[in-house]
Design a protein around this motif. Structure first.
Motif, PDB file in Angstrom:
ATOM      1  N   THR A 291      -6.284   1.427  -0.232  1.00 46.24           N
ATOM      2  CA  THR A 291      -7.040   0.202  -0.737  1.00 46.24           C
ATOM      3  C   THR A 291      -8.414   0.823  -1.817  1.00 46.24           C
ATOM      4  OG1 THR A 291      -6.388  -1.240   0.802  1.00 46.24           O
ATOM      5  CG2 THR A 291      -8.392  -1.693  -0.304  1.00 46.24           C
ATOM      6  N   THR A 292      -9.077   1.867  -1.411  1.00 43.74           N
ATOM      7  CA  THR A 292     -10.329   2.205  -2.117  1.00 43.74           C
ATOM      8  C   THR A 292      -9.937   2.757  -3.423  1.00 43.74           C
ATOM      9  OG1 THR A 292     -11.332   2.714   0.001  1.00 43.74           O
ATOM     10  CG2 THR A 292     -12.202   4.039  -1.926  1.00 43.74           C
ATOM     11  N   ASN A 293      -8.955   3.519  -3.326  1.00 50.15           N
ATOM     12  CA  ASN A 293      -8.122   3.944  -4.834  1.00 50.15           C
ATOM     13  C   ASN A 293      -7.803   2.937  -5.702  1.00 50.15           C
ATOM     14  OD1 ASN A 293      -8.413   6.746  -4.083  1.00 50.15           O
ATOM     15  ND2 ASN A 293      -6.199   6.701  -3.535  1.00 50.15           N
ATOM     16  N   TYR A 294      -7.277   1.951  -5.178  1.00 55.47           N
ATOM     17  CA  TYR A 294      -6.841   0.615  -5.778  1.00 55.47           C
ATOM     18  C   TYR A 294      -7.979  -0.029  -6.598  1.00 55.47           C
ATOM     19  CZ  TYR A 294      -4.635  -3.771  -6.745  1.00 55.47           C
ATOM     20  OH  TYR A 294      -3.813  -4.989  -7.326  1.00 55.47           O
ATOM     21  N   ALA A 295      -9.144  -0.088  -5.593  1.00 59.07           N
ATOM     22  CA  ALA A 295     -10.219  -1.100  -6.037  1.00 59.07           C
ATOM     23  C   ALA A 295     -10.815  -0.246  -7.117  1.00 59.07           C
ATOM     24  CB  ALA A 295     -11.195  -1.157  -4.764  1.00 59.07           C
ATOM     25  N   HIS A 296     -10.809   0.927  -7.116  1.00 56.83           N
ATOM     26  CA  HIS A 296     -11.255   1.804  -8.271  1.00 56.83           C
ATOM     27  C   HIS A 296     -10.302   2.018  -9.421  1.00 56.83           C
ATOM     28  CE1 HIS A 296     -15.278   2.769  -6.476  1.00 56.83           C
ATOM     29  NE2 HIS A 296     -14.562   2.590  -5.397  1.00 56.83           N
ATOM     30  N   GLN A 297      -9.338   1.644  -9.260  1.00 58.03           N
ATOM     31  CA  GLN A 297      -8.203   1.662 -10.371  1.00 58.03           C
ATOM     32  C   GLN A 297      -7.803   3.246 -10.453  1.00 58.03           C
ATOM     33  OE1 GLN A 297      -7.993  -0.674 -14.059  1.00 58.03           O
ATOM     34  NE2 GLN A 297      -9.981  -1.610 -13.170  1.00 58.03           N
ATOM     35  N   TYR A 298      -7.995   3.983  -9.514  1.00 58.94           N
ATOM     36  CA  TYR A 298      -7.477   5.189  -9.176  1.00 58.94           C
ATOM     37  C   TYR A 298      -6.004   5.301  -8.811  1.00 58.94           C
ATOM     38  CZ  TYR A 298      -7.472  10.214  -7.912  1.00 58.94           C
ATOM     39  OH  TYR A 298      -7.173  11.467  -7.657  1.00 58.94           O
ATOM     40  N   SER A 299      -5.167   6.310  -9.556  1.00 60.94           N
ATOM     41  CA  SER A 299      -3.641   5.923  -9.308  1.00 60.94           C
ATOM     42  C   SER A 299      -3.146   6.723  -8.167  1.00 60.94           C
ATOM     43  CB  SER A 299      -3.023   6.459 -10.529  1.00 60.94           C
ATOM     44  OG  SER A 299      -3.305   7.939 -11.065  1.00 60.94           O
ATOM     45  N   ALA A 300      -3.588   6.532  -7.042  1.00 61.35           N
ATOM     46  CA  ALA A 300      -3.052   6.915  -5.755  1.00 61.35           C
ATOM     47  C   ALA A 300      -2.858   5.639  -4.723  1.00 61.35           C
ATOM     48  CB  ALA A 300      -3.661   8.220  -5.342  1.00 61.35           C
ATOM     49  N   PHE A 301      -1.983   4.828  -4.762  1.00 59.95           N
ATOM     50  CA  PHE A 301      -1.855   3.853  -3.707  1.00 59.95           C
ATOM     51  C   PHE A 301      -0.303   3.405  -3.683  1.00 59.95           C
ATOM     52  CE2 PHE A 301      -2.770   1.973  -7.694  1.00 59.95           C
ATOM     53  CZ  PHE A 301      -1.937   0.832  -7.839  1.00 59.95           C
ATOM     54  N   ALA A 302      -0.012   2.921  -2.498  1.00 56.56           N
ATOM     55  CA  ALA A 302       1.522   2.366  -2.270  1.00 56.56           C
ATOM     56  C   ALA A 302       1.582   1.397  -1.263  1.00 56.56           C
ATOM     57  CB  ALA A 302       2.130   3.787  -1.968  1.00 56.56           C
ATOM     58  N   VAL A 303       2.718   0.674  -1.257  1.00 54.33           N
ATOM     59  CA  VAL A 303       3.249  -0.036  -0.204  1.00 54.33           C
ATOM     60  C   VAL A 303       3.961   0.705   1.008  1.00 54.33           C
ATOM     61  CG1 VAL A 303       4.696  -2.086   0.419  1.00 54.33           C
ATOM     62  CG2 VAL A 303       3.440  -2.128  -1.823  1.00 54.33           C
ATOM     63  N   SER A 304       3.560   0.489   2.167  1.00 56.17           N
ATOM     64  CA  SER A 304       4.571   1.362   3.194  1.00 56.17           C
ATOM     65  C   SER A 304       5.060   0.330   4.264  1.00 56.17           C
ATOM     66  CB  SER A 304       3.288   2.441   3.606  1.00 56.17           C
ATOM     67  OG  SER A 304       4.095   2.889   4.816  1.00 56.17           O
ATOM     68  N   ILE A 305       6.340   0.491   4.250  1.00 57.24           N
ATOM     69  CA  ILE A 305       6.928  -0.682   5.532  1.00 57.24           C
ATOM     70  C   ILE A 305       7.643   0.311   6.326  1.00 57.24           C
ATOM     71  CG2 ILE A 305       8.340  -2.453   5.705  1.00 57.24           C
ATOM     72  CD1 ILE A 305       7.552  -3.494   3.031  1.00 57.24           C
ATOM     73  N   GLY A 306       7.574   0.433   7.464  1.00 57.89           N
ATOM     74  CA  GLY A 306       8.216   1.099   8.509  1.00 57.89           C
ATOM     75  C   GLY A 306       8.988   0.315   9.607  1.00 57.89           C
ATOM     76  N   LEU A 307       9.806   0.833  10.300  1.00 59.78           N
ATOM     77  CA  LEU A 307      10.548  -0.056  11.483  1.00 59.78           C
ATOM     78  C   LEU A 307      10.639   0.835  12.696  1.00 59.78           C
ATOM     79  CD1 LEU A 307      11.761  -2.554  12.574  1.00 59.78           C
ATOM     80  CD2 LEU A 307      14.017  -1.664  11.873  1.00 59.78           C
ATOM     81  N   LEU A 308       9.911   0.506  13.699  1.00 58.82           N
ATOM     82  CA  LEU A 308      10.114   1.130  15.003  1.00 58.82           C
ATOM     83  C   LEU A 308      11.278   0.377  15.891  1.00 58.82           C
ATOM     84  CD1 LEU A 308       6.667   1.191  15.585  1.00 58.82           C
ATOM     85  CD2 LEU A 308       7.642   3.297  15.885  1.00 58.82           C
ATOM     86  N   VAL A 309      12.402   1.170  16.338  1.00 59.89           N
ATOM     87  CA  VAL A 309      13.382   0.704  17.205  1.00 59.89           C
ATOM     88  C   VAL A 309      13.138   1.420  18.555  1.00 59.89           C
ATOM     89  CG1 VAL A 309      15.810   0.178  17.637  1.00 59.89           C
ATOM     90  CG2 VAL A 309      14.887   0.536  15.119  1.00 59.89           C
ATOM     91  N   HIS A 310      12.804   0.510  19.523  1.00 60.88           N
ATOM     92  CA  HIS A 310      12.319   1.027  20.994  1.00 60.88           C
ATOM     93  C   HIS A 310      11.342   1.973  20.825  1.00 60.88           C
ATOM     94  CE1 HIS A 310      15.469  -1.409  22.942  1.00 60.88           C
ATOM     95  NE2 HIS A 310      16.437  -0.926  22.141  1.00 60.88           N
ATOM     96  N   GLY A 311      10.572   1.687  19.970  1.00 60.92           N
ATOM     97  CA  GLY A 311       9.362   2.807  19.736  1.00 60.92           C
ATOM     98  C   GLY A 311       9.493   3.856  18.932  1.00 60.92           C
TER      99      GLY A 311
END
Length: 270
Positions: free
Chosen positions: A92-112
């Motif tokens: 988020t800090t990168n994004y707020a400064h328009q610094y090009s290192a940010f991403a969406v991350s979605i993970g799934l835990l199955v039984h931990g």
């Protein structure tokens, strides 16, 4: 299709939709940036809009699943075997400064156990996907970790937690120590992109403290499926709740682990 393939496809849909949201807000936040209580720990309107998009998609397809999201916290039945770990804007800090290192991350835990992961870099249009037993890809092409086997020839990446101003356990000593022993240590500001970089062989190892589950669940799946190794600093089993991670190509893992557990504190340096 197996359940994991279905979960992977829906996570991909959510990540791409969230990435489009981030693209739309980039450079247009103006005063829509606040701190969450700790200096430097930012949240923006883009974080919130991206998370809302992800949650809408996950709830539509999997209404019974549990969710742990950075901005919304725990949602749904936390006893469900399926738990989604969602970071709508990692860096988020990168994004707020328009610094090009940010991403969406979605993970799934199955039984931990981390079992599905999608990381999307909307600026570079790089989509990283993995699920247990299904391999790891970047833009639908298979990826694997590097072949570097000597710490002295490695390139590493790390980060610093938001509480670094408040604790002596702040990763500064480790950063300096390993900078001397390797070809370099980088800091991107995005744990998800750091793990993706190890998975596709751009760097050879990553460590960090002060991380949250949504920072790393997706990346752990990606790295393991790309042939890498993930543990605690001392080489024992990785525990998400510990807030610490050591992730490498596997070939420098023991060397890097040994250095991390023996690095002298900064107060002893001349």
């Amino acid at each position: 299709m197996t359940n994991l393939q279905i979960f992977l496809d829906i996570a991909t849909e959510a990540a791409l939709a969230a990435g489009a949201v981030l693209q739309g807000y980039l450079g247009k936040l103006e005063n829509a940036i606040t701190e969450k209580g700790r200096p430097g720990d930012l949240v923006t309107a883009a974080d919130q809009a991206s998370e809302a998009e992800i949650l809408s998609i996950l709830r539509r397809h999997f209404p019974q699943h549990s969710i742990l999201a950075e901005e919304s916290g725990q949602l749904g039945n936390q006893d469900n075997q399926y738990l989604w770990a969602v970071d709508p804007l990692d860096g988020t800090t990168n994004y707020a400064h328009q610094y090009s290192a940010f991403a969406v991350s979605i993970g799934l835990l199955v039984h931990g156990v981390p079992s599905v992961g999608v990381i999307y870099d909307p600026l570079r249009e790089e989509l990283f996907r993995a699920a247990t037993g299904l391999g790891a890809t970047r833009n639908r092409q298979n990826i694997k970790v590097s072949e570097i086997s000597e710490l002295s020839k490695s390139l590493l990446v790390t980060g610093f937690a938001y509480d670094r101003r408040e604790t002596a356990d702040n990763n500064y000593a480790e950063f300096c120590h390993l900078t001397h022993l390797t070809q370099g240590v980088r800091r991107s500001g995005s744990a998800a992109l750091d793990l993706a970089a190890v998975a596709c062989g751009r760097v050879d190892g990553y460590w960090e403290r002060g991380i949250s589950p949504w920072d790393v669940v997706a990346g752990v799946v990606l790295l393991r499926e790309a042939g890498g190794k993930v543990t605690a600093y001392d080489g024992t089993a990785f525990k998400i709740a510990s807030g610490r991670i050591l992730a490498t190509n596997g070939k420098i893992h023991h060397q890097l682990s040994n250095e991390l557990v023996t690095v002298p504190p900064l107060s002893s340096w001349k």
